[in-house]
Design an enzyme around this catalytic site. Sequence first.
Site, PDB file in Angstrom:
ATOM      1  N   LYS A  83       0.851  -1.198   0.000  1.00  0.00           N
ATOM      2  CA  LYS A  83       0.000   0.000   0.000  1.00  0.00           C
ATOM      3  C   LYS A  83       0.884   1.245   0.000  1.00  0.00           C
ATOM      4  O   LYS A  83       1.902   1.278   0.711  1.00  0.00           O
ATOM      5  CB  LYS A  83      -0.877  -0.034   1.258  1.00  0.00           C
ATOM      6  CG  LYS A  83      -1.960   1.041   1.332  1.00  0.00           C
ATOM      7  CD  LYS A  83      -2.762   0.885   2.634  1.00  0.00           C
ATOM      8  CE  LYS A  83      -3.923   1.861   2.741  1.00  0.00           C
ATOM      9  NZ  LYS A  83      -4.700   1.690   3.987  1.00  0.00           N
ATOM     10  N   SER A  94      -9.623   1.468   3.223  1.00  0.00           N
ATOM     11  CA  SER A  94      -8.818   2.300   2.362  1.00  0.00           C
ATOM     12  C   SER A  94      -7.765   1.543   1.557  1.00  0.00           C
ATOM     13  O   SER A  94      -7.226   2.081   0.612  1.00  0.00           O
ATOM     14  CB  SER A  94      -8.108   3.359   3.204  1.00  0.00           C
ATOM     15  OG  SER A  94      -7.219   2.730   4.119  1.00  0.00           O
ATOM     16  N   SER A 120      -9.664  -0.957   7.451  1.00  0.00           N
ATOM     17  CA  SER A 120      -9.159  -0.675   6.106  1.00  0.00           C
ATOM     18  C   SER A 120      -8.515  -1.861   5.394  1.00  0.00           C
ATOM     19  O   SER A 120      -8.216  -1.756   4.213  1.00  0.00           O
ATOM     20  CB  SER A 120      -8.149   0.474   6.147  1.00  0.00           C
ATOM     21  OG  SER A 120      -8.826   1.705   6.176  1.00  0.00           O
TER      22      SER A 120
END
Lengths: 474, 478
Positions: free
Chosen positions: A73, A148, A172
């Site tokens: 990420k 996210s 997330s």
Amino acid sequence: MPLLIPSPETLRRNPEKLPEAVAQSLALARANRHLGAFIELLDERAGVSCGEVMARIRKGEELPLAGFIIAVKDNISIKDVPLTCGSRILDHHPATFTATAVERLERAGAIVIGKTNLDEFAMGSSNENSSFGPARHPLDDTRVPGGSSGGSAVSVAAGWCHAALGSDTGGSVRQPAAFCGIVGLKPTYGRVSRYGLVAFGSSLDQISPFAHDCTSAFEVLHAMAGADSHDATSAHVKVPECEVLSLPKNKLRVGVVREFVDHEALAPSIRAASREVCDALTSAGHTLVEVSLPTAKLAIPVYYIVATAEASSNLARFDGARYGKRSADATDVNSVLELSRGIGFGPEVRRRIMMGTYVLSAGYFDAYYRTAQKVRRLIKEELQAVLAQTDVLLTPTTPSTAFRIGEKVDDPVAMYLSDIFTTPANLAGLPAVSIPWRSDESGLPIGMQLMANYFDEELLLSAGMELERLRPGV
Amino acid sequence: MSHDWEIVAGLEIHAQLQTKTKAFCRCPNLYGADPNTLVCPVCLGMPGALPVLNRETVSQAARLVIAVGGTIHLHSKFDRKNYFYADLPKGYQISQYDEPFSTGGAVRISAGGQEKTIRITRAHLEEDAGKSMHLDNGASVVDMNRCGVPLVEIVSEPDFRSAEEAGAYLTVLRELLRFIGVCDGNMERGSLRCDANVSVRPRGSHDLRERTEMKNLNSIRNVERAIEAEAERQIAIYESGGVVHRQTLQWDDQTDELRPMRVKEGSDDYRYFPEPDLVPLELETEFVEATRRAMPELPQSRRKRYREEFGLNDEAVYFLATERRLSDYYESLLDGKRNPVSVAGWIQGEVQRLLKEYGWEIEQFPVGATRFGALMDSVDKGSLNRNSARDVLRMMLSDDRDVDSIASELGFGVKQDDTQLAEIIDQVVTSSPDEFERYRQGKKNLIGYFMGQVMKAAGGNANPKLLQKLLAERLERE
């Protein structure tokens, strides 16, 4: 979705196939650019790591993650690789150091192929708040993959990577894992060093892996867990010796959280799936215990106070003075700060900074922040009490399956409710995992969440493995 | 200042600790390096970097608190103090807000001929910010080397009733910090900084009026002048029927003037909250006790002892009990047995002279206490006279042989031997028949002349007592 590259075991046995697998992985990501999973693909760097890994295997080194092709990420630092956090404010910012978690995974033999898309600074539940555009669901590109850590979830779910790192502050990783039909594990707070993870809510954040099954999630966790001298909140708790996960040795006592399985916001398909899971567990000889978490319904407001308060301070460093975007209109020190932040942050980030600033302000601190901390403690105590009588807790991961892009963007509160089942684990610091169960009538995955006691990821994931075994159609 | 008014002032001192590395990262804690060379992701506030507390910071802060008699809290925690400024890279300062490192303590001062106790409210740990500079071309530049340097903020009670008291407190505190080696106390460089809170009230009144805060007071003299000036300003306002408003003033040492910095509306909202990146600081009683046991005897106690037990004069007392290494050197020279006044004389005299000559600090003085002690003993025994001893000492700076070897090489063969000395006396007396005759006839003070002659012939190395005795015997001999 099936894995589209050879499995880690295959690659471990045939390391000469690694370069081709890495190239394949990169090509798949590139061919599916419309899914918006990656912000940057690291062909050259991946090539170099690939060569290093093969050389180490040839030398006879035991690499626990040899053959793992992973994505990271883009709020986790890798030295010299641009770090964007999905934000304009970090324009042209190559990271100055590598996150401990990434360093450990690479040392264990994993190869990183790219940095994945995310909601700006990990703030969101749909991956729509990215300045690089949304990431899209691999089964239906009109839908969100969750957030996210949306890009990381897509990279694994679509079959391009064996695992990926996300960060889980309020769900997330577990929520996109549930939406995309893969495993998402949030470890105990402190289990994995946060050094190199750009902080959102420091007391809640935890670097968390996505994987195709519990066994590989455990392998990834094992390779990156443990105390780190760069992170004062990393725990000096022994990482389990066992590197291979097995099914639970004893029958489980599974706590079923009454308030969650009957939650009014729950989609009927998920309510039905929860019942199936309970039935399957009972049939397999496990004991279900109905438990109650009356305070947990306050988890969302508490979470949005604590997380935004910490975020308002954590994001103060993005001011255009030393790195990242600087407004061209700035004329003096103060205008550099004000204008750069104004143009650099997107609307959701600005909203959360304002909320966080508000709840910490003189005159409001006691009513919001202090109260939230008190309730947080109550939630934690409640969960601990319940976990004292059970091995794991079972809840759905999300109230709905993947929703459509644009469906909730104008209703932040509806969006925040996506985190309703996942935030308690972050507030309490407990480990939790989302396991794919089955798909709903439209073919969208449904995930079930398990929570376990502090630092007992091994039990948590072996319970997850049991769910995988009981999964219909397996 | 008008006698109808009284100053009520309190001081906030920021002391930079002398740790090897910064408070929360591994960068060197050094002054004077090229700008932005002592920095890392942590102290630059790079995204993803995290602070980790340095143990030495805690240890030095503990010594400081013990030195002022405060109570170290076994549990304290860190908080974030949020504000924006270009020299504050994270947008917040790591500090301690409602659970500080210590509370209490006091400093004894003497001002206006009176002893007084200034109470300390609390001391807490925090990190320093960078340094902003505004260039002539309008640009602002920042040096981040100072970011993350450990600070202890020492807050006093509003116990000061005059600028002189504030100056005395700073002097004593600075001396103490230096003595225990936790801060170099350099106000010009900013390793010790002082903010003053000042209000005035009619003499005899007990209420507290609105106060103003003064920042950037970079010398003890400026602290005194600023308090003086601000008190005068407030008195003038009250006397003309005005109201003093809370504000922050800056002392401009170019113009010796106070300038308003910003108007405080209520108070600044720093939105303090617990620092989630650091765990609370939990200390063991054993750590505090071990630190206490390892503390040196402090200047005030040493002075009392030097004055009362050693009978040193004020100058010597101050000189020998202000600088830790010098004071320790003095005590190791005494070794519990030598004469304190005579040893003090050596340090104040010859040692000082040599230090000055070579530009050394006391810790660079190459003659250790054992060898120097042996030299002093030779003088006391009378086997070396003071002048020769000075020469020997000078030689010892670069020669590590023992005192006797150096002395004899320098020709100060120690003429302890009666026969040897008696021979010289005999020669001198024989070669001065006239003086001898006059002595015999009653001019007894000529013994001084003979003493001089013999000493000269002996190269200055006769034991004077022995010489006098032998000479008298020779001159009186029939």
